[in-house]
Each structure stands twice: as structure tokens, then as C-alpha cells.
Design a protein around this motif. Structure first.
Motif, PDB file in Angstrom:
ATOM      1  N   LEU A 110       6.776  -4.449  -3.985  1.00 23.82           N
ATOM      2  CA  LEU A 110       5.951  -4.669  -5.182  1.00 23.82           C
ATOM      3  C   LEU A 110       4.704  -3.784  -5.196  1.00 23.82           C
ATOM      4  N   PHE A 164       4.548  -5.926 -10.190  1.00 24.73           N
ATOM      5  CA  PHE A 164       3.276  -6.055  -9.466  1.00 24.73           C
ATOM      6  C   PHE A 164       3.237  -7.388  -8.733  1.00 24.73           C
ATOM      7  N   GLY A 165       2.841  -7.355  -7.472  1.00 28.03           N
ATOM      8  CA  GLY A 165       2.540  -8.582  -6.751  1.00 28.03           C
ATOM      9  C   GLY A 165       1.109  -8.983  -7.054  1.00 28.03           C
ATOM     10  N   PRO A 166       0.569  -9.938  -6.300  1.00 28.03           N
ATOM     11  CA  PRO A 166      -0.822 -10.337  -6.527  1.00 28.03           C
ATOM     12  C   PRO A 166      -1.780  -9.171  -6.273  1.00 28.03           C
ATOM     13  N   ARG A 197       7.936  -6.618  -0.102  1.00 27.96           N
ATOM     14  CA  ARG A 197       8.796  -7.018  -1.213  1.00 27.96           C
ATOM     15  C   ARG A 197       9.037  -5.879  -2.198  1.00 27.96           C
ATOM     16  N   THR A 236      -2.344  -8.806   1.630  1.00 29.68           N
ATOM     17  CA  THR A 236      -1.782  -8.688   0.278  1.00 29.68           C
ATOM     18  C   THR A 236      -0.978  -7.398   0.148  1.00 29.68           C
ATOM     19  N   ASP A 285       2.286  -7.736   2.355  1.00 25.42           N
ATOM     20  CA  ASP A 285       3.260  -8.662   1.752  1.00 25.42           C
ATOM     21  C   ASP A 285       3.904  -8.027   0.519  1.00 25.42           C
ATOM     22  N   ASN A 286       3.096  -7.415  -0.330  1.00 22.76           N
ATOM     23  CA  ASN A 286       3.647  -6.795  -1.531  1.00 22.76           C
ATOM     24  C   ASN A 286       4.584  -5.640  -1.169  1.00 22.76           C
TER      25      ASN A 286
END
Lengths: 266, 266
Positions: free
Chosen positions: B162, B129-131, B160, B153, B156-157
Motif C-alpha cells: 500500500l 493507500f494505507g493509513p 501490504r 506505518t 506495515d503499508n
């Protein structure tokens, strides 16, 4: 029915009331001791507190030979106990899938986690954490330097200004057939900070020792400096903060004795 | 002494035994009801279960006027109650700092979190998990389209690989002086999925409704499809998975009725 119950972070009182009731109502209880452990209570304490016999299982006894657990769950209420939350580790998702394949109902009773504690105790904001990573013992990593899994996660998170929770390696009875069946080894935060110092010596780190206990210890300093301190009994965690907001800097100075300079807000 | 106690996720039995004991031993207890709430128990149930009167506080009663809480904590044992973990919300770090400034000792008793439940119940791995982000009500966002805080968010996740936990907006008694003091509004997952569909309609989402309750509901489908379903009583969460490992795909198919195609492992 197979009920996965999280024991929470520290001792026999870290379980939720719901978890306690589910445990007390079980016909049989198994506990794994290889992904985490309670540092404030042993099996005997749990058994006395909850009035039920608890059978421990090592990794092989769950992953390679889950039959005893699954067949018990086919015929009755089985509790499967894990420190923290019961599904934080991949390996238990596998056990849940095997149960579902056999038509066994499953239920999850959540437990408090190291992740929540790392945020709570440091004052670092939960929504500003990137993915966590685990720092293995060098002999388990079997190569020089830090593993790419650790440096990539740290670097990616730092590039985005995010905090990183670093779990520290645990080895418990990894070789049950051999001489090391009773071996328990927990990486301490000073050792972890020393390993990380090779590449991140000047970077700020925050140690959280004994999260969930009545007196957790939280200390912030450069990683190279944390490497020279001692933090007492396990379990330890390490957080590598990314960019700090003002409230986070203030929290680190107030609750973690952080030096002023490296915690200036961005 | 000011003890921050996490009530956990769902009802009066979601608290840990340690938390229950700390609450029962308090001279006075305050509970905030604006960052989260228990959906399975009201104040009266908690009071009856724990044998202590609980005073509720809205946001203004904690942030702008913490004096009653702090002065009580100077002279006795005060419990401050929050659903989930007590320090997940920034605002309580501020209260803890104010207490420390006045020389009041503080202690944190952790609670189970939506974050752990989102991972546990879906089978999506915690370390991937990302933020997290929070999706606000459109009228609170006061602009067209999705807020940049959400899309940045998510993007970005996803870049990656995520997973992203999306908290859904809660508005409780935001205007205590006005007519809306008793207003309670919880964004449901279908509404959230509808809002996200504007940009991510074909993307897989996973709804987690009533995490921590005896019968949580977990459903995976394209966000545009989730927008047309109903998930019952709050609280709801939404997870937008990134890349899926094989075990994660299997878990989503088995426990969340995910369609086969969009959950093929990478």
C-alpha cells in the motif's frame, strides 16, 4: 487545456469557488455520471447556476471514445466534471494520460470527498483508516457470498485495528445501447449491511447517508441491525470501524446514537 | 449553532460555495492556525473576500479555553474555520463534543483535503493507500532516529503493497505566552526525504508541493535523491508508494518525472 473539476459531494454549491470560476471560464463542459453523482442537483441546476451548457458522458463515451473531449481540449478550454474529487476514480487518470500524450495541458481542481466526509461526520480519525473497498451488487459480483476484495480488505484492516470505508455500488446507464441506458441504481446502506451481515453480523457498522448535504444522517449499530433500518435517499456510505479510541467512541455515541457496549474504547 | 467550515487547500478561493455562504452568514468567525494553514491567503485576504472579521485562535485558545467560542455559539451563528477539511484533526472532534454537551447544534461544511490531492495529483490510486502518518521535527520527537509511529506505518503499508501519505510537521505559535508566539515552521519535503533516507534511501518517494495551488509541483525519485532537491514554498507532502499498478507507473513517469526503473509495475 483540459481542466478536471471536482463538483464535491452533494449539490451545485458543493464546488469550490476556484472550480466554479474554472467552469464558468470554460469553452465547453463535459460531465461524467458513472463513477458518482450529485444527489442534490441535476444537470439543469448546474447549468443554470453556472451559465454553461454541460454535456453528459457515460462510461463508453469517456473510456472508449474520448476523442470528442480531447479534440475540444486541443482547441480550447474544456472542463471535465466529476462528483467528489475528479481523480478518485482510476478511469480519469487514463483520460489525463491520453491528454498528456497529445500535448494537451491538464489541471486538477480538487473537490470534497466521501472519504473525508466519512471521517468527519463519524468522528472516526482519518489517520486510522485502512484502504477503502467497494461492495458490488451481487448480480455484478456473479458469485455466491461476499467478494474476496471486500473480505480481504475488511479482515486485513480489522487485524491492524483500522477502520474501513465501504463504498456502495453504483450502476448508471451501464448499457447505453440497450434498454437500460437510463437505469440508475444505488446500493443503499441497509442492503449493504445485510450483505455484510452474512459474515460480520455482530460487527459494529456506521452508516453515513447523504454526506455533504445540509442534513446528513449518521447511525452506528451492529451490521445485522443496520440491515433492518432505512436511511432515505442516496448516496449512502458504510464504515466498519476497527479499534476505537476513547474520543471516537464518544463521538459515535453522541453523533451516531451508537449503543454503549460495542463502542467501548480499547 | 457552531458550523465547522473547511477552507480547503490553498487560498481564499479553495472554500466551497456552501462554505462561503455559511461564513458570510455567521455572526462571528474564528480560525485556528495550528493544525494546518492556507499558504496562498492570509487572514486579511479571507476577511476582505468574505466581508467578515475573523478571530484567530492558537492551540491553547481552542483546547484549553474554548469558552469564548462555545458561549458565542450558544447565542448566535459561529463559524469555526480550518484549512482542509474541518474534522481531519482529532482536536476539533473534541470541540464538537463539547458543543454537543452544552446543547449547541453543530454542522460540518467539508473542505478539500491533502489526502485527496496526494492521490489526485500523483495518479496513485486512492483505494491503494494505507493509513497516513506524520513525520515530526527531530527536536519534537526528542529521540534518535525515526519515530516508531512513522516506521511502523510505512513498514506495515509496504508489507501490504500500500501507498503511504506522510504529512510533514507544522509548528505554529506553539508557545503563545513565550517568545515564540509568532514562530511558524513547516517541514519541507527535502528535509523529510533526508530524514526518511536514514532507513529508506533507495525507496521511491513522491513530493507534492503546494497541492491545491494553480501550479502544484509533483516529483518522484529515490528518497535519497529528493533530499538534495528544493521544492519552493510550503506546504509540502510526501508519498511513499507501495506496489505500483501499470497506470500508476505511467502517471508517475508522465506527471512526476519518475525514473523508469523504480516505477516498473509489479
Amino acid at each position: 487545456m483540459l481542466t478536471f473539476i471536482g463538483l464535491g459531494l452533494y449539490d451545485e454549491r458543493s464546488i469550490t469557488i476556484e472550480g466554479r470560476d474554472a467552469l464558468r471560464g470554460a469553452d465547453r463542459a463535459f460531465m461524467e455520471r458513472y463513477t458518482s453523482r450529485l444527489s442534490g442537483a441535476d444537470r439543469g441546476t448546474l447549468e443554470a447556476e453556472h451559465g454553461i451548457e454541460i454535456e453528459t458522458r457515460d462510461r463508453a463515451g469517456v473510456e472508449r471514445d474520448p476523442e470528442a473531449i480531447l479534440s475540444a481540449a486541443e482547441g480550447g478550454n474544456v472542463a471535465f466534471l466529476t462528483a467528489g474529487d475528479p481523480m478518485i476514480s482510476t478511469t480519469h487518470v487514463d483520460l489525463r494520460l491520453r491528454a498528456a500524450d497529445r500535448g494537451i495541458g491538464t489541471r486538477i481542481v480538487h473537490g470534497t470527498t466521501a472519504e473525508a466526509a466519512a471521517s468527519s461526520l463519524t468522528g472516526l480519525q482519518n489517520y486510522r483508516f485502512g484502504p477503502a473497498t467497494t461492495l458490488p451488487f451481487p448480480y455484478a459480483h456473479r458469485a455466491d457470498g461476499l467478494p474476496a476484495s471486500v473480505t480481504n480488505t475488511l479482515d486485513d484492516n480489522r487485524d491492524r485495528g483500522l477502520h474501513t470505508l465501504v463504498y456502495l455500488d453504483i450502476k448508471v446507464g451501464e448499457d447505453p445501447a440497450g434498454e437500460e441506458a437510463d437505469r440508475e441504481e444505488y446500493m443503499t446502506a441497509d442492503v449493504a449491511a445485510g450483505l455484510l451481515s452474512a459474515e460480520y453480523g455482530d460487527v459494529l457498522g456506521v452508516v453515513v447517508a447523504r454526506a455533504g448535504s445540509p442534513e446528513p444522517r449518521v447511525e452506528a449499530a451492529a451490521l445485522s441491525e443496520l440491515a433492518d433500518r432505512e436511511f432515505g435517499d442516496p448516496l449512502h456510505l458504510l464504515v466498519v470501524p476497527g479499534d476505537l479510541h476513547q474520543l471516537e467512541s464518544e463521538a459515535l455515541r453522541t453523533f451516531a446514537d451508537a449503543p454503549t457496549e460495542p463502542t467501548e474504547p480499547v
